[in-house]
Structures are given as structure tokens and as C-alpha cells.
Write a protein that holds these residues in place. Structure first.
Motif, mmCIF file in Angstrom:
data_model
loop_
_atom_site.group_PDB
_atom_site.id
_atom_site.type_symbol
_atom_site.label_atom_id
_atom_site.label_comp_id
_atom_site.label_asym_id
_atom_site.label_seq_id
_atom_site.Cartn_x
_atom_site.Cartn_y
_atom_site.Cartn_z
ATOM 1 N N ASP A 1 -13.073 3.055 126.414
ATOM 2 C CA ASP A 1 -13.217 3.597 127.763
ATOM 3 C C ASP A 1 -12.115 3.083 128.675
ATOM 4 O OD1 ASP A 1 -14.849 5.131 129.721
ATOM 5 O OD2 ASP A 1 -15.074 3.161 130.652
ATOM 6 N N GLN A 2 -11.649 1.857 128.428
ATOM 7 C CA GLN A 2 -10.610 1.279 129.278
ATOM 8 C C GLN A 2 -9.219 1.767 128.891
ATOM 9 O OE1 GLN A 2 -10.539 -3.003 129.265
ATOM 10 N NE2 GLN A 2 -9.011 -3.123 130.894
ATOM 11 N N TYR A 3 -8.915 1.759 127.584
ATOM 12 C CA TYR A 3 -7.552 2.035 127.135
ATOM 13 C C TYR A 3 -7.360 3.395 126.472
ATOM 14 C CZ TYR A 3 -6.711 -2.949 127.888
ATOM 15 O OH TYR A 3 -6.580 -4.198 128.445
ATOM 16 N N GLY A 4 -8.415 3.949 125.882
ATOM 17 C CA GLY A 4 -8.261 5.184 125.146
ATOM 18 C C GLY A 4 -7.375 4.993 123.927
ATOM 19 N N PRO A 5 -6.742 6.055 123.441
ATOM 20 C CA PRO A 5 -5.952 5.974 122.212
ATOM 21 C C PRO A 5 -4.628 5.236 122.366
ATOM 22 C CG PRO A 5 -5.684 8.124 123.186
ATOM 23 C CD PRO A 5 -6.741 7.421 123.997
ATOM 24 N N GLY A 6 -4.181 5.046 123.600
ATOM 25 C CA GLY A 6 -2.873 4.434 123.814
ATOM 26 C C GLY A 6 -2.771 3.010 123.322
ATOM 27 N N ALA A 7 -3.890 2.271 123.325
ATOM 28 C CA ALA A 7 -3.840 0.875 122.888
ATOM 29 C C ALA A 7 -3.316 0.767 121.463
ATOM 30 C CB ALA A 7 -5.224 0.244 122.989
ATOM 31 N N VAL A 8 -3.749 1.689 120.594
ATOM 32 C CA VAL A 8 -3.250 1.728 119.222
ATOM 33 C C VAL A 8 -1.986 2.578 119.133
ATOM 34 C CG1 VAL A 8 -3.777 2.500 116.878
ATOM 35 C CG2 VAL A 8 -5.521 1.326 118.217
ATOM 36 N N GLY A 9 -2.014 3.719 119.808
ATOM 37 C CA GLY A 9 -0.903 4.671 119.684
ATOM 38 C C GLY A 9 0.430 4.120 120.134
ATOM 39 N N VAL A 10 0.457 3.480 121.295
ATOM 40 C CA VAL A 10 1.723 2.937 121.795
ATOM 41 C C VAL A 10 2.236 1.855 120.853
ATOM 42 C CG1 VAL A 10 2.861 1.719 123.695
ATOM 43 C CG2 VAL A 10 1.215 3.529 124.183
ATOM 44 N N GLY A 11 1.307 1.096 120.263
ATOM 45 C CA GLY A 11 1.736 0.080 119.311
ATOM 46 C C GLY A 11 2.492 0.658 118.123
ATOM 47 N N TRP A 12 2.097 1.871 117.691
ATOM 48 C CA TRP A 12 2.782 2.503 116.557
ATOM 49 C C TRP A 12 4.083 3.183 116.961
ATOM 50 C CZ3 TRP A 12 1.980 0.960 111.989
ATOM 51 C CH2 TRP A 12 0.702 0.597 111.542
ATOM 52 N N GLU A 13 4.230 3.512 118.240
ATOM 53 C CA GLU A 13 5.437 4.232 118.678
ATOM 54 C C GLU A 13 6.710 3.456 118.334
ATOM 55 O OE1 GLU A 13 5.701 7.220 120.303
ATOM 56 O OE2 GLU A 13 3.575 7.626 120.668
ATOM 57 N N GLY A 14 6.671 2.136 118.568
ATOM 58 C CA GLY A 14 7.845 1.332 118.253
ATOM 59 C C GLY A 14 8.166 1.337 116.781
ATOM 60 N N GLY A 15 7.125 1.417 115.933
ATOM 61 C CA GLY A 15 7.359 1.491 114.498
ATOM 62 C C GLY A 15 8.062 2.773 114.096
ATOM 63 N N LEU A 16 7.627 3.904 114.663
ATOM 64 C CA LEU A 16 8.285 5.167 114.338
ATOM 65 C C LEU A 16 9.725 5.186 114.833
ATOM 66 C CD1 LEU A 16 5.298 5.981 113.727
ATOM 67 C CD2 LEU A 16 5.902 8.272 114.556
ATOM 68 N N LEU A 17 9.959 4.588 116.009
ATOM 69 C CA LEU A 17 11.324 4.490 116.512
ATOM 70 C C LEU A 17 12.156 3.583 115.610
ATOM 71 C CD1 LEU A 17 13.572 4.858 118.625
ATOM 72 C CD2 LEU A 17 12.541 2.963 119.912
ATOM 73 N N GLY A 18 11.584 2.434 115.223
ATOM 74 C CA GLY A 18 12.313 1.527 114.345
ATOM 75 C C GLY A 18 12.693 2.178 113.032
ATOM 76 N N LEU A 19 11.785 2.976 112.470
ATOM 77 C CA LEU A 19 12.071 3.674 111.216
ATOM 78 C C LEU A 19 13.185 4.694 111.404
ATOM 79 C CD1 LEU A 19 11.456 4.239 108.262
ATOM 80 C CD2 LEU A 19 9.583 5.740 109.007
ATOM 81 N N GLU A 20 13.160 5.425 112.505
ATOM 82 C CA GLU A 20 14.233 6.388 112.793
ATOM 83 C C GLU A 20 15.586 5.691 112.859
ATOM 84 O OE1 GLU A 20 16.719 9.505 114.391
ATOM 85 O OE2 GLU A 20 14.988 9.445 113.043
ATOM 86 N N LEU A 21 15.660 4.605 113.607
ATOM 87 C CA LEU A 21 16.934 3.889 113.746
ATOM 88 C C LEU A 21 17.383 3.333 112.396
ATOM 89 C CD1 LEU A 21 16.245 1.975 117.074
ATOM 90 C CD2 LEU A 21 17.638 4.036 116.765
ATOM 91 N N HIS A 22 16.441 2.786 111.630
ATOM 92 C CA HIS A 22 16.776 2.223 110.318
ATOM 93 C C HIS A 22 17.341 3.295 109.389
ATOM 94 C CE1 HIS A 22 16.433 -0.118 106.637
ATOM 95 N NE2 HIS A 22 15.717 0.865 106.111
ATOM 96 N N LEU A 23 16.702 4.452 109.353
ATOM 97 C CA LEU A 23 17.157 5.529 108.467
ATOM 98 C C LEU A 23 18.535 6.039 108.858
ATOM 99 C CD1 LEU A 23 13.788 7.475 108.166
ATOM 100 C CD2 LEU A 23 14.929 6.195 106.330
ATOM 101 N N GLN A 24 18.883 5.874 110.150
ATOM 102 C CA GLN A 24 20.197 6.321 110.623
ATOM 103 C C GLN A 24 21.203 5.176 110.695
ATOM 104 O OE1 GLN A 24 20.641 9.541 110.788
ATOM 105 N NE2 GLN A 24 18.452 9.777 110.325
ATOM 106 N N GLY A 25 20.815 3.999 110.196
ATOM 107 C CA GLY A 25 21.729 2.868 110.158
ATOM 108 C C GLY A 25 21.848 2.093 111.448
ATOM 109 N N GLY A 26 20.849 2.230 112.339
ATOM 110 C CA GLY A 26 20.911 1.544 113.627
ATOM 111 C C GLY A 26 19.770 0.558 113.802
ATOM 112 N N THR A 27 19.705 -0.046 114.979
ATOM 113 C CA THR A 27 18.667 -1.015 115.310
ATOM 114 C C THR A 27 18.653 -1.229 116.820
ATOM 115 O OG1 THR A 27 17.944 -3.316 115.023
ATOM 116 C CG2 THR A 27 20.295 -2.906 114.942
#
Length: 212
Positions: free
Chosen positions: A131-157
Motif C-alpha cells: 500500500d505504501q510503495y506498490g510495485p516500484g519498491a521491487v521494480g525500480v530495484g530491477w531497473e538498474g540491473g536491466l540497464l547494467g546488462l544493456e551497457l555490458h552487452l554493448q561493452g560499456g559501464t
């Protein structure tokens, strides 16, 4: 520099209901398409050395029924592995007796040079926390992982991930990600008052006024 708006727009987000053995659960889904062959994406998701380069250092017994542990983060048990299409694990954040959730990864080949990645996290969340956070508490935590994977696959960081998160670019990214999860809640039929409260609380958690 990272094109924050492009990276946020590259992810599709869904909020749903699900079920675990222990009872009714909430589900968050994130998906995006990477410009990389499916075998490369699978390797980045399952090779311990590569995982440590874009996510977190990991240790464990990498087989069906084996355990894994991310340094300073979650651990669990490997439930299913269908190379290069599907991986499902128990996910426990905190002490061993903390509530267990499940994370499933699915890869779909898009021709020879692109792969659609889907992450589904199913968890039983206390009503007061949802009720306080909704899905963002978990969702935002995963966003950085998806970004990190994108950068890694393209040779960045992003360089030092902690320094990046508290800097202007990371704060903008997490703010926009929190707002995007508000949109996902809205699309799932959540009322405007609840969405506004969830976005405000999630943003305050990930983007505190005092980064220290």
C-alpha cells in the motif's frame, strides 16, 4: 553519458497478481529487447564472472537444486534451467528465514542479432508495504540491473555503481523509473491516489533528498 529517457522507454513494465506455494502474491514484469544474440545474453546472465561485471559478485553451486548468493544481496536455489530460454530461481533477500520469492528469466530470439529479455518477480508482500510503495519498491530495484546488462552487452559501464546512483544521472534514472512504475500501476487499474502515494514513497526511498 547515458540517454536516461531512452533507457527508461526501452523497458516494458507490467503489474499483475500471481501465486506462490505460500499464498497469493504480487508480480512485477520487466522486458526489453537487447541488440545481442540470444547465446550472448544467456551467457551474460549465467556466467559467474560476467554476472559480477554488470550486476553483483556471485558465488554458489551452479546446477539444478544448487544454491547461489549475490554478495551483500539476495540468494536462493536454482529451480529450473532451460538453456538458452528460461531460468527460474528462489530469491531470498535478507537472512535465510526471510520470505522467499521467485524470479524467472525468459529469453526469446529475435533473429540472429537481437534477444527479448523478460524478468518476472513473484513475491508475497505485506499489505502495508504494498500500500505504501506498490510495485516500484521491487521494480525500480530491477531497473538498474536491466540497464547494467544493456551497457555490458554493448561493452560499456556506469563505472562505480554507488557513485553513479547518487549522482545526477542515477538520481534522474531512478526518479523516472519510479514514475514509470506508477504508470504501470495505473495501467493495471490502480486508483490515482494510491499511484501518487506509491510514486512519492518509492522515489523518496531510491532518490533521498540527502544522498549520503
Amino acid at each position: 553519458m547515458i540517454d536516461v529517457i531512452r533507457e527508461i522507454d526501452a523497458v516494458h513494465r507490467e503489474v499483475d497478481n500471481g501465486r506462490l506455494a505460500a499464498g497469493a502474491a504480487h508480480v512485477v514484469r520487466l522486458s526489453r529487447t537487447y541488440a545481442a544474440p540470444i547465446d550472448d545474453v544467456w551467457d551474460a546472465l549465467t556466467d559467474p564472472e560476467r554476472i559480477g561485471r554488470w550486476f553483483l559478485p556471485i558465488s554458489g553451486d551452479y546446477r539444478l537444486g544448487g544454491s547461489y548468493q549475490f554478495e551483500g544481496n539476495a540468494g536462493g536455489t536454482i529451480l529450473e534451467c532451460d538453456k538458452p530460454n528460461r531460468l527460474r530461481v528462489i530469491w531470498v533477500f535478507g537472512p535465510p528465514d526471510a520470505p522467499a520469492s521467485e524470479v524467472e528469466l525468459r529469453l526469446t530470439r529475435q533473429g540472429d542479432d537481437a534477444t527479448t529479455f523478460l524478468l518476472e518477480h513473484t513475491a508475497i508482500v505485506p499489505d502495508e508495504m504494498w500500500d505504501q510503495y506498490g510495485p516500484g519498491a521491487v521494480g525500480v530495484g530491477w531497473e538498474g540491473g536491466l540497464l547494467g546488462l544493456e551497457l555490458h552487452l554493448q561493452g560499456g559501464t556506469v563505472g562505480d555503481p554507488i557513485e553513479w546512483q547518487v549522482g545526477p544521472e542515477g538520481r534522474d534514472f531512478n526518479t523516472r523509473a519510479s514514475e514509470a512504475w506508477g504508470e504501470a500501476s495505473r495501467a493495471a487499474g490502480v486508483d490515482e491516489t494510491t499511484v501518487a502515494r506509491n510514486v512519492e514513497q518509492t522515489t523518496a526511498f531510491y532518490v533521498p533528498s540527502d544522498p549520503a
